[in-house]
Design a protein around this motif. Structure first.
Motif, PDB file in Angstrom:
ATOM      1  N   THR A  78       0.837  -1.206   0.000  1.00 49.98           N
ATOM      2  CA  THR A  78       0.000   0.000   0.000  1.00 49.98           C
ATOM      3  C   THR A  78       0.866   1.247   0.000  1.00 49.98           C
ATOM      4  OG1 THR A  78      -1.667  -1.224   1.264  1.00 49.98           O
ATOM      5  CG2 THR A  78      -1.877   1.177   1.184  1.00 49.98           C
ATOM      6  N   ARG A  79       1.943   1.215   0.774  1.00 53.71           N
ATOM      7  CA  ARG A  79       2.848   2.369   0.840  1.00 53.71           C
ATOM      8  C   ARG A  79       3.530   2.600  -0.501  1.00 53.71           C
ATOM      9  NH1 ARG A  79       7.104   3.177   5.844  1.00 53.71           N
ATOM     10  NH2 ARG A  79       7.881   5.254   5.290  1.00 53.71           N
ATOM     11  N   THR A  80       3.882   1.516  -1.175  1.00 53.83           N
ATOM     12  CA  THR A  80       4.492   1.629  -2.500  1.00 53.83           C
ATOM     13  C   THR A  80       3.519   2.287  -3.486  1.00 53.83           C
ATOM     14  OG1 THR A  80       5.873  -0.319  -2.136  1.00 53.83           O
ATOM     15  CG2 THR A  80       5.499   0.351  -4.425  1.00 53.83           C
ATOM     16  N   THR A  81       2.260   1.841  -3.477  1.00 54.87           N
ATOM     17  CA  THR A  81       1.245   2.436  -4.355  1.00 54.87           C
ATOM     18  C   THR A  81       1.064   3.921  -4.059  1.00 54.87           C
ATOM     19  OG1 THR A  81       0.095   0.303  -4.423  1.00 54.87           O
ATOM     20  CG2 THR A  81      -1.135   2.235  -5.141  1.00 54.87           C
ATOM     21  N   LEU A  82       1.041   4.269  -2.758  1.00 50.16           N
ATOM     22  CA  LEU A  82       0.892   5.674  -2.358  1.00 50.16           C
ATOM     23  C   LEU A  82       2.058   6.521  -2.863  1.00 50.16           C
ATOM     24  CD1 LEU A  82      -0.338   7.995  -0.712  1.00 50.16           C
ATOM     25  CD2 LEU A  82       0.920   7.135   1.279  1.00 50.16           C
ATOM     26  N   LYS A  89      13.741   5.014  -2.624  1.00 48.46           N
ATOM     27  CA  LYS A  89      15.041   4.345  -2.620  1.00 48.46           C
ATOM     28  C   LYS A  89      15.361   3.766  -1.249  1.00 48.46           C
ATOM     29  CE  LYS A  89      19.957   5.020  -3.537  1.00 48.46           C
ATOM     30  NZ  LYS A  89      21.025   5.982  -3.860  1.00 48.46           N
ATOM     31  N   GLU A  90      15.062   4.532  -0.192  1.00 47.91           N
ATOM     32  CA  GLU A  90      15.332   4.054   1.172  1.00 47.91           C
ATOM     33  C   GLU A  90      14.516   2.799   1.489  1.00 47.91           C
ATOM     34  OE1 GLU A  90      14.405   7.382   3.603  1.00 47.91           O
ATOM     35  OE2 GLU A  90      16.209   8.528   3.029  1.00 47.91           O
ATOM     36  N   LEU A  91      13.303   2.713   0.938  1.00 49.87           N
ATOM     37  CA  LEU A  91      12.456   1.545   1.187  1.00 49.87           C
ATOM     38  C   LEU A  91      12.798   0.368   0.282  1.00 49.87           C
ATOM     39  CD1 LEU A  91       8.981   3.284   1.610  1.00 49.87           C
ATOM     40  CD2 LEU A  91      10.347   2.211   3.388  1.00 49.87           C
ATOM     41  N   GLY A  92      13.710   0.584  -0.687  1.00 51.34           N
ATOM     42  CA  GLY A  92      14.074  -0.486  -1.608  1.00 51.34           C
ATOM     43  C   GLY A  92      13.112  -0.650  -2.755  1.00 51.34           C
ATOM     44  N   LEU A 146       6.009  20.069  -9.199  1.00 50.78           N
ATOM     45  CA  LEU A 146       6.602  20.284  -7.871  1.00 50.78           C
ATOM     46  C   LEU A 146       7.783  19.328  -7.736  1.00 50.78           C
ATOM     47  CD1 LEU A 146       3.259  20.484  -5.845  1.00 50.78           C
ATOM     48  CD2 LEU A 146       4.695  22.396  -6.588  1.00 50.78           C
ATOM     49  N   TYR A 147       8.894  19.697  -8.376  1.00 53.84           N
ATOM     50  CA  TYR A 147       9.985  18.748  -8.550  1.00 53.84           C
ATOM     51  C   TYR A 147      10.788  18.514  -7.276  1.00 53.84           C
ATOM     52  CZ  TYR A 147       8.684  19.785 -13.327  1.00 53.84           C
ATOM     53  OH  TYR A 147       7.981  19.952 -14.471  1.00 53.84           O
ATOM     54  N   ALA A 148      10.910  19.514  -6.418  1.00 53.02           N
ATOM     55  CA  ALA A 148      11.642  19.311  -5.162  1.00 53.02           C
ATOM     56  C   ALA A 148      10.930  18.259  -4.318  1.00 53.02           C
ATOM     57  CB  ALA A 148      11.756  20.633  -4.402  1.00 53.02           C
ATOM     58  N   GLU A 149       9.586  18.353  -4.218  1.00 55.95           N
ATOM     59  CA  GLU A 149       8.819  17.360  -3.470  1.00 55.95           C
ATOM     60  C   GLU A 149       8.894  15.985  -4.145  1.00 55.95           C
ATOM     61  OE1 GLU A 149       7.873  20.285  -4.383  1.00 55.95           O
ATOM     62  OE2 GLU A 149       7.105  21.406  -2.666  1.00 55.95           O
ATOM     63  N   GLN A 150       8.918  16.000  -5.477  1.00 57.50           N
ATOM     64  CA  GLN A 150       9.012  14.726  -6.209  1.00 57.50           C
ATOM     65  C   GLN A 150      10.343  14.033  -5.896  1.00 57.50           C
ATOM     66  OE1 GLN A 150       8.950  15.166 -10.473  1.00 57.50           O
ATOM     67  NE2 GLN A 150       8.416  13.029 -10.833  1.00 57.50           N
ATOM     68  N   ILE A 151      11.425  14.794  -5.790  1.00 55.35           N
ATOM     69  CA  ILE A 151      12.729  14.215  -5.469  1.00 55.35           C
ATOM     70  C   ILE A 151      12.710  13.618  -4.065  1.00 55.35           C
ATOM     71  CG2 ILE A 151      15.144  14.797  -5.008  1.00 55.35           C
ATOM     72  CD1 ILE A 151      14.945  16.834  -7.291  1.00 55.35           C
ATOM     73  N   ASP A 152      12.051  14.295  -3.107  1.00 54.29           N
ATOM     74  CA  ASP A 152      11.958  13.760  -1.742  1.00 54.29           C
ATOM     75  C   ASP A 152      11.238  12.411  -1.731  1.00 54.29           C
ATOM     76  OD1 ASP A 152      13.299  15.924  -0.689  1.00 54.29           O
ATOM     77  OD2 ASP A 152      11.455  17.060  -0.265  1.00 54.29           O
ATOM     78  N   ILE A 153      10.178  12.309  -2.530  1.00 48.19           N
ATOM     79  CA  ILE A 153       9.445  11.040  -2.607  1.00 48.19           C
ATOM     80  C   ILE A 153      10.334   9.953  -3.202  1.00 48.19           C
ATOM     81  CG2 ILE A 153       7.515   9.860  -3.759  1.00 48.19           C
ATOM     82  CD1 ILE A 153       6.662  11.556  -1.393  1.00 48.19           C
ATOM     83  N   ARG A 154      11.113  10.298  -4.221  1.00 52.90           N
ATOM     84  CA  ARG A 154      11.986   9.298  -4.839  1.00 52.90           C
ATOM     85  C   ARG A 154      13.099   8.865  -3.889  1.00 52.90           C
ATOM     86  NH1 ARG A 154      12.393  11.027 -11.284  1.00 52.90           N
ATOM     87  NH2 ARG A 154      10.162  10.777 -11.663  1.00 52.90           N
TER      88      ARG A 154
END
Length: 655
Positions: free
Chosen positions: A124-128, A153-156, A141-149
């Motif tokens: 579910t977290r991956t889908t979110l 990565k941290e979650l694998g 909103l590219y700065a926020e998009q980078i934070d999500i990416r």
């Protein structure tokens, strides 16, 4: 004969019965639509999995029907205080809003769920996170998009943080393509035809947006070939979702080919591709908001306007288009202005032109500074990501080294225990084991050193490659500045600066292309430098006979850079001043030799008009001569100038 006829009829009726059974079975299986199947799922987990895996779920029922049903389930879950069900139904709700193009509302629901992300399971977290990634991209909103990416990565969920799509959204399409090649090409399996089609379609899009239309068209044709092979491959079993996705990609590629023909001015060739693409995409994206369909409609309208078919053009400029991108609004206003101008309705033509002026004014006031900030943020994140990768590699190497040291310590303990156990054989056993240990240590150290050297070479090549790219970016910036400069003197100064930057970039290019990163083979470098200078001075230099005698000479980077800049100045001066009448018998001679291990000799001459009489007085004021003298000082030598009967000769010895 009768027996044969009877057997034939029996086989025919048996086949007919089998076909009827299959058809009846298929009709029974598909009689219940996706929407009804979703409603009839008994558990939340089944509904959630079915919803996100159902291909073209809006084919029979609209997105709003699905939204109403999800809202009913959501209300029931809230009444029952089932927090898990509430989160998953809200995620479905957010996906539906995304599908219909309401990205703000979709993101608002995402943010509400993101606060409670720790309570979500990994799927579910991956889908979110994937949905938030898409929403931030659509809303720029590219700065926020980078934070999500980073979090993905941290979650694998992903291995690396990609920036190529963000670079393209910011207008750096060539940079996006370079990064896309670097990160994606190596991951695409040659036998995965769908992945190959998707790869070449994206490459073609970056090239098309960068106005490299012929090359882009070739990439799209490759993509079309791969997707056709994938769809026609009967040996591979494909799910409905895979077939749906492949058909959608095929229609996108077809539309992109049409846009290429439009950019090339081939309007009649473009229209069939665009019309078929719209027809197919309307079928495969039913109920979904599609920016591709809007772009294709605007492209067809432009084709018909160019072909003076105004009636057909207006069919594709209707007001039912949901224009969410500013560039599409500008394009539609421009096309409507052209239409009204050609129908002599100058009032409406002026109206749409004024709309574009207001949009452009708004962009120039607000968006320009925002884009700069976004680009700076992305570049900083890319550098930080590169540093983190290098730090991780260094840490892995340190851990490997520590493990080897620990292993050595364990071996030492074993040796000591054996020595105490076998005292009677101490001398022989100790000498034997010591010999084995030393050989193993030598082999291990040799292996470590070899790996370190390989890694060092890779890192050095990467550094030289990035330096070359950065210098090319500087050269591009100088070119842009040249286009915005009216002063002839300033343009000449910028062109000279660009030529010098190219000379240095060429050094780093030659370095990372060499197997030996410590030296540069000068014959090839000088030839490349001559070609680079000729490309700058297109009107001169092509009738000049240039002789290069530097075969076998290699220089390190500390000597190659000042040498390359000196040679760049000399060749540029010859092209600009030595042959004002573009003579057919113009000659340039370049001689470079190493004399022994430590000394070298350089000579440059041409048979042009020679130096002016007041050369010595101009020495102090000439930028080129002062630059060459300083570069000669870096080589610990002095630049000598000889006036000859024909032309001029420059020479110096260097260490």
């Amino acid at each position: 004969m009768k027996n044969l006829l009877g057997t034939t009829l029996l086989v025919f009726f048996h086949c007919l019965f089998c076909i009827s059974s299959v058809v009846a079975q298929d009709s029974t299986e598909t009689g219940e639509g996706l929407f009804r199947k979703f409603q009839n799922k008994e558990t939340l987990e089944e509904r959630f999995e079915f919803f996100f895996n159902a291909p073209n779920r809006y084919l029979e029922n609209s997105a709003y029907d699905w939204l109403d049903t999800v809202n009913v389930f959501l209300n029931n879950a809230q009444k029952q205080e089932d927090t898990t069900a509430v989160k998953q139904y809200k995620l479905m709700q957010s996906q539906i809003y995304y599908d219909i193009g309401d990205y703000d509302k979709s993101l608002a629901i995402n943010k509400e769920l993101y606060v409670k992300k720790e309570s979500l399971d990994l799927d579910t977290r991956t889908t979110l996170l994937n949905l938030m990634d898409e929403n931030y991209s659509k809303l720029e909103l590219y700065a926020e998009q980078i934070d999500i990416r980073k979090e993905k990565k941290e979650l694998g969920i992903t291995e690396n943080i990609a920036f190529y799509d963000i670079y393209s959204n910011l207008g750096l399409h060539r940079k996006a393509m370079d990064d896309y090649f670097e990160h994606v090409k190596k991951t695409v399996d040659e036998k995965d035809y769908f992945a190959q089609a998707e790869f070449y379609n994206n490459v073609g899009t970056y090239l098309r947006l960068d106005k490299s239309t012929p090359t882009s068209l070739n990439s799209y044709k490759k993509a079309k070939g791969f997707i056709d092979v994938f769809l026609n491959d009967v040996t591979k079993i494909k799910s409905d979702a895979e077939v749906q996705e492949a058909n959608l990609l095929s229609s996108k590629i077809r539309g992109n080919i049409g846009k290429c023909h439009l950019q090339l001015g081939e309007y009649e060739d473009a229209i069939p591709f665009l019309e078929q693409s719209i027809e197919e995409m309307t079928e495969y994206t039913k109920g979904l908001y599609s920016a591709d369909i809007i772009e294709n409609r605007l492209a067809i309208a432009e084709c018909y306007l160019q072909l003076a078919d105004l009636e057909r053009a207006t069919d594709f400029l209707s007001d039912d288009m949901q224009l969410r991108k500013t560039e599409n609004k500008i394009k539609k206003n421009r096309l409507l202005s052209i239409y009204y101008e050609r129908t002599d309705d100058y009032k409406n033509a002026s109206l749409y032109l004024r709309k574009n002026i207001r949009i452009n004014d708004s962009i120039s006031i607000n968006e320009s500074e925002l884009r700069k900030q976004q680009l700076a943020t992305v570049m900083a994140e890319e550098k930080a990501n590169t540093r983190s990768i290098m730090a991780a590699q260094k840490q892995a190497l340190e851990e490997q080294r520590s493990e080897m040291i620990a292993q050595d310590e364990r071996i030492n303990l074993v040796f000591i225990s054996l020595i105490f156990t076998l005292l009677g054989f101490a001398g022989l056993v100790y000498a034997y084991l010591k010999s084995i240990k030393n050989q193993r240590l030598i082999a291990e150290q040799k292996h470590i050193i070899e790996n370190s050297l390989v890694e060092k070479d890779s890192l050095l090549k990467e550094i030289h490659h990035r330096v070359k790219n950065n210098l090319q970016m500087v050269s591009s910036l100088l070119s842009l500045q040249t286009k915005n400069t009216r002063s002839k003197a300033a343009i000449e100064a910028l062109e000279e600066g660009k030529s010098r930057v190219k000379a240095m970039a060429l050094i780093h290019q030659k370095l990372y292309q060499n197997d030996d990163l410590s030296v540069i083979e000068m014959q090839g470098y000088i030839e490349s430098l001559i070609n680079s200078v000729q490309s700058v001075y297109k009107k001169g230099g092509h009738n000049i006979n240039i002789t290069i005698d530097a075969e076998g000479v290699e220089l390190d980077i500390d000597r190659a850079i000042p040498f390359g800049l000196i040679l760049n100045e000399l060749v540029s001066n010859s092209f600009k001043y030595a042959f004002p009448y573009d003579e057919e018998n113009g000659k340039i001679y370049i001689h470079l030799r190493k004399m022994g291990d430590k000394e070298g000799f350089f000579e440059y001459s041409d048979n042009g008009v020679g130096l002016p009489e007041d050369t010595e007085e101009r020495t102090n004021s000439s930028m080129g001569i002062r630059l060459m003298n300083r570069l000669a000082n870096q080589l610990q030598t002095k630049l000598n100038i000889d006036k000859t009967a024909e032309g001029v000769r420059f020479w110096f010895n260097f260490k």
